[in-house]
Scaffold this motif. Sequence first.
Motif, PDB file in Angstrom:
ATOM      1  N   THR A   1       0.807  -1.223   0.000  1.00  0.00           N
ATOM      2  CA  THR A   1       0.000   0.000   0.000  1.00  0.00           C
ATOM      3  C   THR A   1       0.839   1.272   0.000  1.00  0.00           C
ATOM      4  O   THR A   1       0.339   2.331  -0.344  1.00  0.00           O
ATOM      5  CB  THR A   1      -0.942   0.030   1.226  1.00  0.00           C
ATOM      6  N   GLU A   2       2.095   1.156   0.395  1.00  0.00           N
ATOM      7  CA  GLU A   2       2.937   2.347   0.465  1.00  0.00           C
ATOM      8  C   GLU A   2       4.402   1.949   0.294  1.00  0.00           C
ATOM      9  O   GLU A   2       4.855   0.969   0.876  1.00  0.00           O
ATOM     10  CB  GLU A   2       2.744   3.028   1.825  1.00  0.00           C
ATOM     11  N   VAL A   3       5.106   2.727  -0.505  1.00  0.00           N
ATOM     12  CA  VAL A   3       6.524   2.503  -0.736  1.00  0.00           C
ATOM     13  C   VAL A   3       7.236   3.845  -0.673  1.00  0.00           C
ATOM     14  O   VAL A   3       6.772   4.828  -1.240  1.00  0.00           O
ATOM     15  CB  VAL A   3       6.787   1.878  -2.128  1.00  0.00           C
ATOM     16  N   LYS A   4       8.365   3.837   0.006  1.00  0.00           N
ATOM     17  CA  LYS A   4       9.189   5.039   0.074  1.00  0.00           C
ATOM     18  C   LYS A   4      10.643   4.604  -0.047  1.00  0.00           C
ATOM     19  O   LYS A   4      11.072   3.674   0.633  1.00  0.00           O
ATOM     20  CB  LYS A   4       8.956   5.761   1.407  1.00  0.00           C
ATOM     21  N   VAL A   5      11.371   5.255  -0.938  1.00  0.00           N
ATOM     22  CA  VAL A   5      12.791   4.984  -1.105  1.00  0.00           C
ATOM     23  C   VAL A   5      13.539   6.291  -0.883  1.00  0.00           C
ATOM     24  O   VAL A   5      13.247   7.294  -1.531  1.00  0.00           O
ATOM     25  CB  VAL A   5      13.112   4.440  -2.515  1.00  0.00           C
ATOM     26  N   THR A   6      14.456   6.276   0.066  1.00  0.00           N
ATOM     27  CA  THR A   6      15.263   7.466   0.334  1.00  0.00           C
ATOM     28  C   THR A   6      16.734   7.086   0.233  1.00  0.00           C
ATOM     29  O   THR A   6      17.105   5.931   0.431  1.00  0.00           O
ATOM     30  CB  THR A   6      14.973   8.051   1.730  1.00  0.00           C
ATOM     31  N   GLN A   7      17.545   8.078  -0.068  1.00  0.00           N
ATOM     32  CA  GLN A   7      18.973   7.824  -0.180  1.00  0.00           C
ATOM     33  C   GLN A   7      19.728   8.863   0.631  1.00  0.00           C
ATOM     34  O   GLN A   7      19.435  10.046   0.572  1.00  0.00           O
ATOM     35  CB  GLN A   7      19.428   7.875  -1.633  1.00  0.00           C
ATOM     36  N   ARG A   8      20.683   8.357   1.404  1.00  0.00           N
ATOM     37  CA  ARG A   8      21.579   9.216   2.165  1.00  0.00           C
ATOM     38  C   ARG A   8      22.984   8.685   1.938  1.00  0.00           C
ATOM     39  O   ARG A   8      23.315   7.581   2.379  1.00  0.00           O
ATOM     40  CB  ARG A   8      21.235   9.195   3.652  1.00  0.00           C
ATOM     41  N   GLY A   9      23.775   9.459   1.212  1.00  0.00           N
ATOM     42  CA  GLY A   9      25.105   8.978   0.848  1.00  0.00           C
ATOM     43  C   GLY A   9      24.956   7.747  -0.032  1.00  0.00           C
ATOM     44  O   GLY A   9      24.177   7.732  -0.977  1.00  0.00           O
ATOM     45  N   GLY A  10      25.663   6.689   0.282  1.00  0.00           N
ATOM     46  CA  GLY A  10      25.583   5.451  -0.480  1.00  0.00           C
ATOM     47  C   GLY A  10      24.548   4.481   0.051  1.00  0.00           C
ATOM     48  O   GLY A  10      24.446   3.355  -0.424  1.00  0.00           O
ATOM     49  N   THR A  11      23.766   4.905   1.049  1.00  0.00           N
ATOM     50  CA  THR A  11      22.775   4.020   1.664  1.00  0.00           C
ATOM     51  C   THR A  11      21.381   4.345   1.146  1.00  0.00           C
ATOM     52  O   THR A  11      20.947   5.498   1.169  1.00  0.00           O
ATOM     53  CB  THR A  11      22.789   4.169   3.198  1.00  0.00           C
ATOM     54  N   ARG A  12      20.690   3.315   0.680  1.00  0.00           N
ATOM     55  CA  ARG A  12      19.290   3.464   0.282  1.00  0.00           C
ATOM     56  C   ARG A  12      18.419   2.791   1.330  1.00  0.00           C
ATOM     57  O   ARG A  12      18.720   1.679   1.763  1.00  0.00           O
ATOM     58  CB  ARG A  12      19.039   2.825  -1.070  1.00  0.00           C
ATOM     59  N   ARG A  13      17.363   3.464   1.715  1.00  0.00           N
ATOM     60  CA  ARG A  13      16.406   2.898   2.655  1.00  0.00           C
ATOM     61  C   ARG A  13      15.078   2.698   1.937  1.00  0.00           C
ATOM     62  O   ARG A  13      14.542   3.607   1.318  1.00  0.00           O
ATOM     63  CB  ARG A  13      16.204   3.784   3.870  1.00  0.00           C
ATOM     64  N   PHE A  14      14.575   1.469   2.053  1.00  0.00           N
ATOM     65  CA  PHE A  14      13.303   1.093   1.449  1.00  0.00           C
ATOM     66  C   PHE A  14      12.302   0.895   2.578  1.00  0.00           C
ATOM     67  O   PHE A  14      12.538   0.071   3.474  1.00  0.00           O
ATOM     68  CB  PHE A  14      13.451  -0.220   0.670  1.00  0.00           C
ATOM     69  N   SER A  15      11.209   1.633   2.541  1.00  0.00           N
ATOM     70  CA  SER A  15      10.133   1.478   3.513  1.00  0.00           C
ATOM     71  C   SER A  15       8.898   0.994   2.774  1.00  0.00           C
ATOM     72  O   SER A  15       8.455   1.635   1.821  1.00  0.00           O
ATOM     73  CB  SER A  15       9.826   2.809   4.193  1.00  0.00           C
ATOM     74  N   LEU A  16       8.377  -0.157   3.190  1.00  0.00           N
ATOM     75  CA  LEU A  16       7.197  -0.723   2.561  1.00  0.00           C
ATOM     76  C   LEU A  16       6.137  -1.010   3.619  1.00  0.00           C
ATOM     77  O   LEU A  16       6.475  -1.477   4.716  1.00  0.00           O
ATOM     78  CB  LEU A  16       7.531  -2.029   1.827  1.00  0.00           C
ATOM     79  N   LYS A  17       4.901  -0.738   3.249  1.00  0.00           N
ATOM     80  CA  LYS A  17       3.752  -1.094   4.094  1.00  0.00           C
ATOM     81  C   LYS A  17       2.813  -1.922   3.239  1.00  0.00           C
ATOM     82  O   LYS A  17       2.728  -1.751   2.025  1.00  0.00           O
ATOM     83  CB  LYS A  17       3.043   0.157   4.606  1.00  0.00           C
TER      84      LYS A  17
END
Length: 165
Positions: free
Chosen positions: A147-163
């Motif tokens: 229902t929800e996806v968010k991808v953020t990047q900080r430096g070389g790190t990607r964070r994937f948030s899924l609901k």
Amino acid sequence: MSGEIQGAWFKAILGSMTAASSRFPQQQQRINSMRDDTWYAWEDYVRMVGELQASLGDRAVEAIAQRSAMRTLPLARALGFDSVEKVFGDFDALLRGMVRALPPSDSTRTVSFMPLSVELESHSRLPSALLLGTFRGLLMGFGKIVTEVKVTQRGGTRRFSLKWM
């Protein structure tokens, strides 16, 4: 030694990507010659994914990865990852089941897991679209609707948030 990915996984993802277009006859020929139970160089997999992603684009790669993840769910189940909790509770464990001697820089670790959401962090060289499609496909394989996806990047790190529900 750089990592090695089992042929069944290599073929499932890249075979689907090369089949999506007639522009990849050499890659398709190589993939067709692979055996499911043989291990292949992780570096070759990363390189080929990058080449194909550059040609196909993010949307196509995400859709292909999603379908491939759903089709390969029996492989994950055979490794003992037979629930959403087991897959996403420690995603890196599943990844290491698919790729032996995975380079630490290519890991994808679970930051937090709740019954209806997950946050994952990755430094992987694999495209975000491929990872996101894989996450979605695995969830769909367990009957979950993202229902929800968010991808953020900080430096070389990607964070994937899924609901999901």
